[in-house]
Enzyme design. Structure first.
Site, PDB file in Angstrom:
ATOM      1  N   VAL A  35     -25.526 -56.819 -11.574  1.00 17.79           N
ATOM      2  CA  VAL A  35     -26.058 -58.139 -11.903  1.00 17.79           C
ATOM      3  C   VAL A  35     -27.372 -57.991 -12.661  1.00 17.79           C
ATOM      4  O   VAL A  35     -28.164 -57.093 -12.372  1.00 17.79           O
ATOM      5  CB  VAL A  35     -26.253 -58.934 -10.583  1.00 17.79           C
ATOM      6  N   ASN A  38     -27.255 -63.074  -4.413  1.00 16.25           N
ATOM      7  CA  ASN A  38     -27.847 -62.313  -3.314  1.00 16.25           C
ATOM      8  C   ASN A  38     -28.230 -60.875  -3.682  1.00 16.25           C
ATOM      9  O   ASN A  38     -29.036 -60.254  -2.998  1.00 16.25           O
ATOM     10  CB  ASN A  38     -26.822 -62.317  -2.162  1.00 16.25           C
ATOM     11  N   SER A  79     -37.489 -64.865  -0.344  1.00 18.02           N
ATOM     12  CA  SER A  79     -37.967 -63.923   0.682  1.00 18.02           C
ATOM     13  C   SER A  79     -39.310 -64.423   1.184  1.00 18.02           C
ATOM     14  O   SER A  79     -40.049 -65.070   0.432  1.00 18.02           O
ATOM     15  CB  SER A  79     -38.156 -62.537   0.050  1.00 18.02           C
ATOM     16  N   TYR A 101     -41.440 -57.543  -6.384  1.00 17.60           N
ATOM     17  CA  TYR A 101     -40.541 -58.339  -5.543  1.00 17.60           C
ATOM     18  C   TYR A 101     -41.118 -59.742  -5.293  1.00 17.60           C
ATOM     19  O   TYR A 101     -40.398 -60.741  -5.312  1.00 17.60           O
ATOM     20  CB  TYR A 101     -40.353 -57.577  -4.233  1.00 17.60           C
ATOM     21  N   ALA A 102     -42.441 -59.824  -5.092  1.00 20.02           N
ATOM     22  CA  ALA A 102     -43.083 -61.131  -4.889  1.00 20.02           C
ATOM     23  C   ALA A 102     -42.917 -61.998  -6.130  1.00 20.02           C
ATOM     24  O   ALA A 102     -42.615 -63.193  -6.043  1.00 20.02           O
ATOM     25  CB  ALA A 102     -44.571 -60.952  -4.566  1.00 20.02           C
ATOM     26  N   ALA A 103     -43.095 -61.384  -7.314  1.00 26.64           N
ATOM     27  CA  ALA A 103     -42.946 -62.130  -8.572  1.00 26.64           C
ATOM     28  C   ALA A 103     -41.526 -62.648  -8.711  1.00 26.64           C
ATOM     29  O   ALA A 103     -41.297 -63.815  -9.051  1.00 26.64           O
ATOM     30  CB  ALA A 103     -43.286 -61.226  -9.754  1.00 26.64           C
ATOM     31  N   LYS A 125     -39.178 -63.099  -6.334  1.00 27.28           N
ATOM     32  CA  LYS A 125     -38.734 -64.052  -5.307  1.00 27.28           C
ATOM     33  C   LYS A 125     -39.448 -65.399  -5.435  1.00 27.28           C
ATOM     34  O   LYS A 125     -38.834 -66.453  -5.213  1.00 27.28           O
ATOM     35  CB  LYS A 125     -38.926 -63.458  -3.909  1.00 27.28           C
TER      36      LYS A 125
HETATM   37  N1  LIG Z   1     -32.975 -58.069   4.759  1.00 31.15           N
HETATM   38  C1  LIG Z   1     -33.970 -58.934   4.779  1.00 31.15           C
HETATM   39  O1  LIG Z   1     -34.656 -59.096   5.793  1.00 31.15           O
HETATM   40  C2  LIG Z   1     -34.273 -59.753   3.573  1.00 31.15           C
HETATM   41  C3  LIG Z   1     -35.429 -60.550   3.597  1.00 31.15           C
HETATM   42  C4  LIG Z   1     -35.715 -61.360   2.511  1.00 31.15           C
HETATM   43  C5  LIG Z   1     -34.854 -61.365   1.424  1.00 31.15           C
HETATM   44  N2  LIG Z   1     -33.746 -60.552   1.415  1.00 31.15           N
HETATM   45  C6  LIG Z   1     -32.889 -60.620   0.232  1.00 31.15           C
HETATM   46  O2  LIG Z   1     -31.536 -60.720   0.620  1.00 31.15           O
HETATM   47  C7  LIG Z   1     -30.707 -60.115  -0.366  1.00 31.15           C
HETATM   48  C8  LIG Z   1     -29.797 -59.074   0.291  1.00 31.15           C
HETATM   49  O3  LIG Z   1     -30.586 -58.067   0.863  1.00 31.15           O
HETATM   50  P1  LIG Z   1     -30.093 -57.058   1.997  1.00 31.15           P
HETATM   51  O4  LIG Z   1     -31.196 -56.957   2.978  1.00 31.15           O
HETATM   52  O5  LIG Z   1     -28.729 -57.415   2.437  1.00 31.15           O
HETATM   53  O6  LIG Z   1     -30.087 -55.705   1.155  1.00 31.15           O
HETATM   54  P2  LIG Z   1     -29.024 -54.508   1.094  1.00 31.15           P
HETATM   55  O7  LIG Z   1     -29.730 -53.420   0.379  1.00 31.15           O
HETATM   56  O8  LIG Z   1     -28.451 -54.249   2.447  1.00 31.15           O
HETATM   57  O9  LIG Z   1     -27.856 -55.106   0.187  1.00 31.15           O
HETATM   58  C9  LIG Z   1     -28.027 -55.388  -1.177  1.00 31.15           C
HETATM   59  C10 LIG Z   1     -26.694 -55.245  -1.876  1.00 31.15           C
HETATM   60  O10 LIG Z   1     -26.882 -55.530  -3.264  1.00 31.15           O
HETATM   61  C11 LIG Z   1     -26.238 -54.534  -4.026  1.00 31.15           C
HETATM   62  N3  LIG Z   1     -26.876 -54.459  -5.346  1.00 31.15           N
HETATM   63  C12 LIG Z   1     -28.063 -53.883  -5.678  1.00 31.15           C
HETATM   64  N4  LIG Z   1     -28.298 -54.053  -6.992  1.00 31.15           N
HETATM   65  C13 LIG Z   1     -27.257 -54.750  -7.503  1.00 31.15           C
HETATM   66  C14 LIG Z   1     -26.913 -55.241  -8.789  1.00 31.15           C
HETATM   67  N5  LIG Z   1     -27.714 -55.066  -9.850  1.00 31.15           N
HETATM   68  N6  LIG Z   1     -25.739 -55.917  -8.944  1.00 31.15           N
HETATM   69  C15 LIG Z   1     -24.909 -56.104  -7.907  1.00 31.15           C
HETATM   70  N7  LIG Z   1     -25.178 -55.656  -6.650  1.00 31.15           N
HETATM   71  C16 LIG Z   1     -26.334 -55.001  -6.457  1.00 31.15           C
HETATM   72  C17 LIG Z   1     -26.354 -53.269  -3.208  1.00 31.15           C
HETATM   73  O11 LIG Z   1     -25.387 -52.304  -3.579  1.00 31.15           O
HETATM   74  C18 LIG Z   1     -26.131 -53.818  -1.794  1.00 31.15           C
HETATM   75  O12 LIG Z   1     -24.759 -53.854  -1.437  1.00 31.15           O
HETATM   76  C19 LIG Z   1     -31.650 -59.532  -1.412  1.00 31.15           C
HETATM   77  O13 LIG Z   1     -31.814 -60.449  -2.467  1.00 31.15           O
HETATM   78  C20 LIG Z   1     -32.943 -59.384  -0.653  1.00 31.15           C
HETATM   79  O14 LIG Z   1     -34.053 -59.363  -1.492  1.00 31.15           O
HETATM   80  C21 LIG Z   1     -33.445 -59.743   2.456  1.00 31.15           C
END
Ligand SMILES: NC(=O)c1ccc[n+]([C@@H]2O[C@H](COP(=O)([O-])OP(=O)(O)OC[C@H]3O[C@@H](n4cnc5c(N)ncnc54)[C@H](O)[C@@H]3O)[C@@H](O)[C@H]2O)c1
Length: 308
Positions: free
Chosen positions: A71, A97, A150, A163-165, A167
Site C-alpha cells: 500500500v 490499516n 494512533s 509516525y506522529a506526522a 497519524k
Molecule cells: N498495535 C497497536 O497498539 C497500535 C496502536 C495504534 C495504531 N496502530 C495501527 O494499527 C495498524 C495495524 O498495526 P498492528 O499493530 O496490527 O501492526 P502489525 O505490524 O502487527 O501489522 C501490520 C500489517 O501491515 C502489513 N504491512 C506493512 N506494510 C504494508 C504495506 N505497505 N502494504 C500492505 N501491508 C503492509 C504487515 O505485513 C502486517 O501484516 C497500523 O496502522 C498501526 O499503526 C496499532
C-alpha cells in the site's frame, strides 16, 4: 466482544477491503467483518499471511480473497478496488490499516525513515480512500471508510516524528473527507487502537502484559482499562459497528478502543481566546500569555508507567 455479539450487526451482502490484514489488528478486523457476513479482500505485503487468513475465513464459511501488494501507490490502491469489484461485484467498506514503524529520535531519523512511514500510512491512506471514494460515489449506495490513527498522532510520542506526522495527518484527512463525502452518504471515521501485536510487543512498559498474554493468562484491569491494552480482537467490534447500518450517522470522529476502554476523542478546539483592538504586538502577547494562556497550556505525550 464475542463473534456472536458482533454478528448481531449484520454485514451480509457487503464487500470490504482491509489493508495490512495478514497479521495483527488487520487480521482481527477482517475476521470480524467476515464473521458478520461481509465478503473481504485481504491486502498485505506478506503473501503467506494473507493467504492463511483467506483460507481460515473460507473454512469458516466466509468469502475472502487475497490481494498482495505494498500500500502507498495509486496502482496498488486501484488494484485493490478493482479486485473487490471483480470478485464480489461492489465495494462498501474500506479499512486502511497497513502500517510500519521506523522509530528513532528526531536527530537520528533519516530521510528514508521519514519517507517510508509517510508513504505507507499517510500516502497509503490517501490513495486507497481516493480509489474507494471514486467507486462508492459511482455506486451511489453510500459507504463506510475507516482509517487508523494512533495515540501518537493525537498527543505525540518520544521517538516517533514520522509516525506522529502520518497519524495526525490521517485524522486531519478523515475530518476533511467526512465533509466531502457526506452528500454521497459515505461515512469516514478514525479508530485510535491499542493492542498487543508485532508492533507493540517490544515496548518495555508493555512487556509484563505481553508476557501474560503469551502465557495464555488474562490481563489485569490496570492494563485493560488504564493502559487501554488488550488483544486485537478487543478492537474488532468497533470496525464492525462503524461498518454497520447502526453507525450511519457517525462520521468525522476519532474513536479509541483498546482492552476494556472505549473513548471518543475530542477534535482540536480553541482552548483560550483573547482579542486586541488593532491587533497583537509581541509585548501584548507576552502580557496576555502570562495572564490568560499560560495555565491552559496543553499536555504533550502519553503517560507511560515505569520503566519506560
Ligand atoms: N498495535 C497497536 O497498539 C497500535 C496502536 C495504534 C495504531 N496502530 C495501527 O494499527 C495498524 C495495524 O498495526 P498492528 O499493530 O496490527 O501492526 P502489525 O505490524 O502487527 O501489522 C501490520 C500489517 O501491515 C502489513 N504491512 C506493512 N506494510 C504494508 C504495506 N505497505 N502494504 C500492505 N501491508 C503492509 C504487515 O505485513 C502486517 O501484516 C497500523 O496502522 C498501526 O499503526 C496499532
Amino acid at each position: 466482544m464475542t463473534s456472536a455479539e458482533n454478528r448481531l450487526l449484520s454485514l451480509e451482502g457487503r464487500v470490504a477491503i482491509v489493508t495490512g490484514a495478514g497479521k495483527g489488528l488487520g487480521r482481527a478486523y477482517v475476521d470480524a467483518l467476515a464473521d458478520a457476513g461481509a465478503a473481504v479482500v485481504i491486502n498485505d505485503v506478506d503473501a503467506d499471511a494473507a493467504e492463511a487468513a483467506v483460507e481460515q475465513i473460507r473454512k469458516a464459511g466466509g468469502r475472502a480473497v487475497a490481494q498482495v501488494g505494498p500500500v502507498g501507490s495509486t496502482e496498488v490502491a486501484e488494484a485493490l478496488v478493482n479486485r473487490a469489484v471483480q470478485e464480489f461485484g461492489r465495494l462498501d467498506i474500506l479499512v486502511t490499516n497497513a502500517g510500519i514503524l521506523r522509530d528513532t529520535v528526531l536527530w537520528k531519523m533519516t530521510d528514508e525513515d521519514f519517507d517510508d512511514v509517510i508513504r505507507v500510512h499517510l500516502r497509503g491512506t490517501f490513495t486507497c480512500v481516493r480509489a474507494a471514494a471514486v467507486r462508492m460515489r459511482e455506486q451511489g449506495d453510500g459507504g463506510r471508510i475507516i482509517c487508523i490513527g494512533s495515540p501518537t498522532g493525537q498527543v505525540g510520542n518520544f521517538g516517533q516524528t514520522n509516525y506522529a506526522a502520518a497519524k495526525a495527518g490521517i485524522v486531519g484527512m478523515v475530518r476533511t473527507w467526512s465533509l466531502e463525502l457526506a452528500r454521497a452518504r459515505i461515512t469516514v471515521n478514525a479508530i485510535i487502537p491499542v493492542a498487543a501485536t508485532g508492533m507493540t510487543e517490544t515496548a518495555p512498559f508493555l512487556k509484563p502484559y505481553v508476557d501474560a498474554l503469551h502465557a495464555g493468562g488474562p490481563l489485569p484491569p490496570y492494563a485493560r482499562r488504564e493502559l487501554s491494552f488488550g488483544t486485537p480482537e478487543d478492537v474488532a467490534g468497533l470496525v464492525v459497528f462503524l461498518a454497520s447500518d447502526e453507525a450511519a450517522s457517525v462520521t468525522g470522529q476519532a474513536i479509541g478502543l483498546g482492552g476494556d476502554r472505549l473513548a471518543l476523542w475530542s477534535h482540536p478546539a480553541e482552548a483560550v481566546v483573547a482579542f486586541a483592538d488593532r491587533g497583537w504586538s509581541a509585548t501584548a502577547i507576552a502580557q496576555a500569555w502570562n495572564k490568560e494562556f499560560a495555565e491552559q497550556q496543553q499536555p504533550a505525550g502519553q503517560k507511560f508507567p515505569e520503566p519506560y
